[in-house]
Design a protein around this motif. Structure first.
Motif, PDB file in Angstrom:
ATOM      1  N   LEU A  89       0.842  -1.245  -0.006  1.00 29.95           N
ATOM      2  CA  LEU A  89      -0.034   0.165   0.041  1.00 29.95           C
ATOM      3  C   LEU A  89       0.797   1.298   0.093  1.00 29.95           C
ATOM      4  O   LEU A  89       0.588   2.288  -0.727  1.00 29.95           O
ATOM      5  CB  LEU A  89      -1.067  -0.022   1.358  1.00 29.95           C
ATOM      6  CG  LEU A  89      -2.022   0.850   1.292  1.00 29.95           C
ATOM      7  CD1 LEU A  89      -3.045   0.315  -0.048  1.00 29.95           C
ATOM      8  CD2 LEU A  89      -2.886   1.014   2.443  1.00 29.95           C
ATOM      9  N   GLY A  90       1.964   1.313   0.967  1.00 27.75           N
ATOM     10  CA  GLY A  90       2.882   2.517   0.836  1.00 27.75           C
ATOM     11  C   GLY A  90       3.745   2.372  -0.402  1.00 27.75           C
ATOM     12  O   GLY A  90       4.081   3.785  -0.590  1.00 27.75           O
ATOM     13  N   ARG A  93       1.694   3.264  -5.820  1.00 32.84           N
ATOM     14  CA  ARG A  93       0.749   4.047  -6.153  1.00 32.84           C
ATOM     15  C   ARG A  93      -0.462   3.334  -6.736  1.00 32.84           C
ATOM     16  O   ARG A  93      -1.424   3.450  -6.383  1.00 32.84           O
ATOM     17  CB  ARG A  93       1.134   5.212  -6.911  1.00 32.84           C
ATOM     18  CG  ARG A  93       2.170   6.104  -6.387  1.00 32.84           C
ATOM     19  CD  ARG A  93       1.420   6.976  -5.274  1.00 32.84           C
ATOM     20  NE  ARG A  93       2.867   7.881  -4.674  1.00 32.84           N
ATOM     21  CZ  ARG A  93       2.517   8.802  -3.656  1.00 32.84           C
ATOM     22  NH1 ARG A  93       1.208   8.761  -3.090  1.00 32.84           N
ATOM     23  NH2 ARG A  93       3.502   9.356  -3.253  1.00 32.84           N
ATOM     24  N   ASP A  96      -2.290   1.264  -4.061  1.00 35.32           N
ATOM     25  CA  ASP A  96      -3.002   2.314  -3.287  1.00 35.32           C
ATOM     26  C   ASP A  96      -4.401   2.499  -3.873  1.00 35.32           C
ATOM     27  O   ASP A  96      -5.249   2.555  -3.333  1.00 35.32           O
ATOM     28  CB  ASP A  96      -2.292   3.534  -2.882  1.00 35.32           C
ATOM     29  CG  ASP A  96      -2.787   4.335  -1.872  1.00 35.32           C
ATOM     30  OD1 ASP A  96      -3.785   3.840  -1.326  1.00 35.32           O
ATOM     31  OD2 ASP A  96      -2.367   5.583  -1.854  1.00 35.32           O
ATOM     32  N   ARG A  97      -4.453   2.944  -5.029  1.00 39.18           N
ATOM     33  CA  ARG A  97      -5.331   3.593  -5.833  1.00 39.18           C
ATOM     34  C   ARG A  97      -6.345   2.093  -6.023  1.00 39.18           C
ATOM     35  O   ARG A  97      -7.671   2.561  -5.912  1.00 39.18           O
ATOM     36  CB  ARG A  97      -5.171   4.105  -7.207  1.00 39.18           C
ATOM     37  CG  ARG A  97      -4.471   5.600  -6.961  1.00 39.18           C
ATOM     38  CD  ARG A  97      -4.406   6.160  -8.493  1.00 39.18           C
ATOM     39  NE  ARG A  97      -3.538   5.519  -9.273  1.00 39.18           N
ATOM     40  CZ  ARG A  97      -2.308   5.774  -9.359  1.00 39.18           C
ATOM     41  NH1 ARG A  97      -1.711   6.668  -8.662  1.00 39.18           N
ATOM     42  NH2 ARG A  97      -1.382   5.122 -10.381  1.00 39.18           N
ATOM     43  N   GLY A 100      -6.838   0.902  -1.835  1.00 42.05           N
ATOM     44  CA  GLY A 100      -6.662   1.768  -0.690  1.00 42.05           C
ATOM     45  C   GLY A 100      -8.316   2.300  -0.232  1.00 42.05           C
ATOM     46  O   GLY A 100      -8.401   2.104   0.980  1.00 42.05           O
ATOM     47  N   PHE A 103      -9.678  -0.420   1.818  1.00 40.10           N
ATOM     48  CA  PHE A 103      -9.175  -0.640   3.080  1.00 40.10           C
ATOM     49  C   PHE A 103      -9.515   0.229   3.954  1.00 40.10           C
ATOM     50  O   PHE A 103      -9.836   0.275   5.218  1.00 40.10           O
ATOM     51  CB  PHE A 103      -7.618  -0.773   2.884  1.00 40.10           C
ATOM     52  CG  PHE A 103      -6.895  -0.793   4.277  1.00 40.10           C
ATOM     53  CD1 PHE A 103      -6.743  -1.814   4.924  1.00 40.10           C
ATOM     54  CD2 PHE A 103      -6.295   0.503   4.805  1.00 40.10           C
ATOM     55  CE1 PHE A 103      -6.025  -1.717   6.287  1.00 40.10           C
ATOM     56  CE2 PHE A 103      -5.619   0.689   5.729  1.00 40.10           C
ATOM     57  CZ  PHE A 103      -5.502  -0.534   6.612  1.00 40.10           C
ATOM     58  N   HIS A 104      -9.547   1.625   3.499  1.00 42.64           N
ATOM     59  CA  HIS A 104      -9.738   2.598   4.572  1.00 42.64           C
ATOM     60  C   HIS A 104     -11.253   2.929   4.839  1.00 42.64           C
ATOM     61  O   HIS A 104     -11.617   3.130   5.995  1.00 42.64           O
ATOM     62  CB  HIS A 104      -9.434   4.063   3.846  1.00 42.64           C
ATOM     63  CG  HIS A 104      -7.948   4.227   3.727  1.00 42.64           C
ATOM     64  ND1 HIS A 104      -7.097   4.299   4.866  1.00 42.64           N
ATOM     65  CD2 HIS A 104      -7.165   4.372   2.538  1.00 42.64           C
ATOM     66  CE1 HIS A 104      -5.869   4.404   4.405  1.00 42.64           C
ATOM     67  NE2 HIS A 104      -5.943   4.338   3.007  1.00 42.64           N
ATOM     68  N   LEU A 143      -1.530   0.447   9.023  1.00 45.43           N
ATOM     69  CA  LEU A 143      -1.553   1.951   8.972  1.00 45.43           C
ATOM     70  C   LEU A 143      -0.163   2.532   9.132  1.00 45.43           C
ATOM     71  O   LEU A 143       0.316   3.443   8.648  1.00 45.43           O
ATOM     72  CB  LEU A 143      -2.475   2.316   9.897  1.00 45.43           C
ATOM     73  CG  LEU A 143      -3.885   1.980   9.232  1.00 45.43           C
ATOM     74  CD1 LEU A 143      -5.078   2.509  10.573  1.00 45.43           C
ATOM     75  CD2 LEU A 143      -4.288   2.969   8.091  1.00 45.43           C
ATOM     76  N   PHE A 146       2.330   1.822   6.325  1.00 44.26           N
ATOM     77  CA  PHE A 146       2.116   2.761   5.101  1.00 44.26           C
ATOM     78  C   PHE A 146       2.634   4.235   5.404  1.00 44.26           C
ATOM     79  O   PHE A 146       3.257   4.609   4.622  1.00 44.26           O
ATOM     80  CB  PHE A 146       0.389   2.782   4.960  1.00 44.26           C
ATOM     81  CG  PHE A 146      -0.090   3.969   4.234  1.00 44.26           C
ATOM     82  CD1 PHE A 146       0.022   3.376   2.729  1.00 44.26           C
ATOM     83  CD2 PHE A 146      -0.630   5.038   4.613  1.00 44.26           C
ATOM     84  CE1 PHE A 146      -0.564   4.688   1.768  1.00 44.26           C
ATOM     85  CE2 PHE A 146      -1.020   5.890   3.845  1.00 44.26           C
ATOM     86  CZ  PHE A 146      -0.946   5.834   2.246  1.00 44.26           C
ATOM     87  N   ARG A 150       5.592   6.169   3.234  1.00 47.78           N
ATOM     88  CA  ARG A 150       5.364   7.244   2.753  1.00 47.78           C
ATOM     89  C   ARG A 150       6.085   8.353   3.268  1.00 47.78           C
ATOM     90  O   ARG A 150       6.132   9.554   2.682  1.00 47.78           O
ATOM     91  CB  ARG A 150       3.782   7.464   2.938  1.00 47.78           C
ATOM     92  CG  ARG A 150       2.949   6.502   1.876  1.00 47.78           C
ATOM     93  CD  ARG A 150       3.282   7.067   0.499  1.00 47.78           C
ATOM     94  NE  ARG A 150       2.494   6.086  -0.567  1.00 47.78           N
ATOM     95  CZ  ARG A 150       1.612   6.143  -0.913  1.00 47.78           C
ATOM     96  NH1 ARG A 150       0.783   7.330  -0.714  1.00 47.78           N
ATOM     97  NH2 ARG A 150       0.884   5.106  -1.881  1.00 47.78           N
TER      98      ARG A 150
END
Length: 263
Positions: A89-90, A93, A96-97, A100, A103-104, A143, A146, A150
């Motif tokens: 995830l970190g 990209r 993440d897209r 992400g 997940f959030h 979290l 990540f 980042r």
């Protein structure tokens, strides 16, 4: 002024025991003086007698080993998956897209809301309990991993590219050292949450051996000495886990000049 003088007289290593000692003293006084005659507040001596009985009979060893076994499996599974997921995830990209947003969204759901589904998938035994504990370990590791990745300074990445680092060298020599403090914080939180989740799983799912079930037995038989004994054991285990993690952080991240654990 008097508070300052008192704190100076107490050795620094013992200052953390002042508040528990005062609570114990007030507790003992409340029962011994007759200020409280409620059966819901038994004396410290009764709790001590119960502790001796639990040790002599081996019930404490059985309950504690069962709880720690579930916690260890849940922590190992949840933190391992969380570490891989957090790195993806970190570090990507695209990943993440892609996942992400999902997940959030999932992290906003209370862990306890998953219990009905987990009990249907894994039954009411240890499988459901370990899955619940693994979920408690998963989210904080993801979290913090990540955030750690980042937060790697862009200048460090650019210098690594100038020196033509391979992807493996970039990961092990630049990203991993920079992200390590945040990752370790996630693992610390994960271990604490897994202990709490273990007790929650034992309390809310099917009965069996464990410290959570010790509390249930005390409640059902209105044995407050057993309930208070279970609470003390839970606190001592949490204290031991925190101490071990603090020592591990101090050793593994000794290269940092100052850490949160040293404040």
């Amino acid at each position: 002024m008097s508070i300052k003088k008192t704190s100076v007289r107490v050795p620094p290593a013992l200052r953390g025991w002042v508040l528990p000692a005062l609570i114990l003293l007030v507790w003992w006084w409340a029962v011994a003086s007759g200020w409280s005659t409620s059966p819901l507040l038994v004396s410290p001596g009764a709790v001590w007698d119960r502790a001796v009985q639990q040790l002599d009979s081996g019930e404490l060893a059985v309950a504690l080993s069962a709880s720690l076994w579930r916690m260890a499996w849940g922590f190992a599974i949840g933190s391992a998956i969380g570490l891989v997921f957090g790195v993806l995830l970190g570090g990507s990209r695209w990943f993440d897209r892609l996942v992400g947003p999902s997940f959030h969204t999932l992290k906003q759901i209370s862990l306890f809301a998953w219990i009905p589904m987990l009990s249907m998938w894994f039954g009411l035994g240890d499988g459901a309990k370990i899955a619940f504990v693994a979920m408690a370990a998963f989210f904080p590791v993801v979290l913090n991993t990540f955030e750690g990745i980042r937060s790697v300074p862009r200048e460090h990445i650019e210098v690594a590219r100038v020196y033509d680092f391979s992807p493996w060298q970039l990961l092990t020599r630049v990203i991993a050292p920079s992200a390590a403090p945040s990752v370790f914080t996630g693992i610390q939180l994960s271990l604490i949450y897994t202990w709490l989740a273990t007790l929650g799983a034992e309390y809310l799912l099917a009965s069996g051996k464990g410290i959570g079930n010790t509390l249930i037995d005390g409640r059902e038989h209105v044995e407050m000495d057993l309930v208070l004994f279970g609470v003390v054991v839970i606190g001592l285990v949490g204290f031991a886990l925190s101490a071990v993690l603090g020592a591990a952080e101090k050793r593994l991240l000794a290269w940092r000049e100052r850490t949160v654990a040293r404040y």
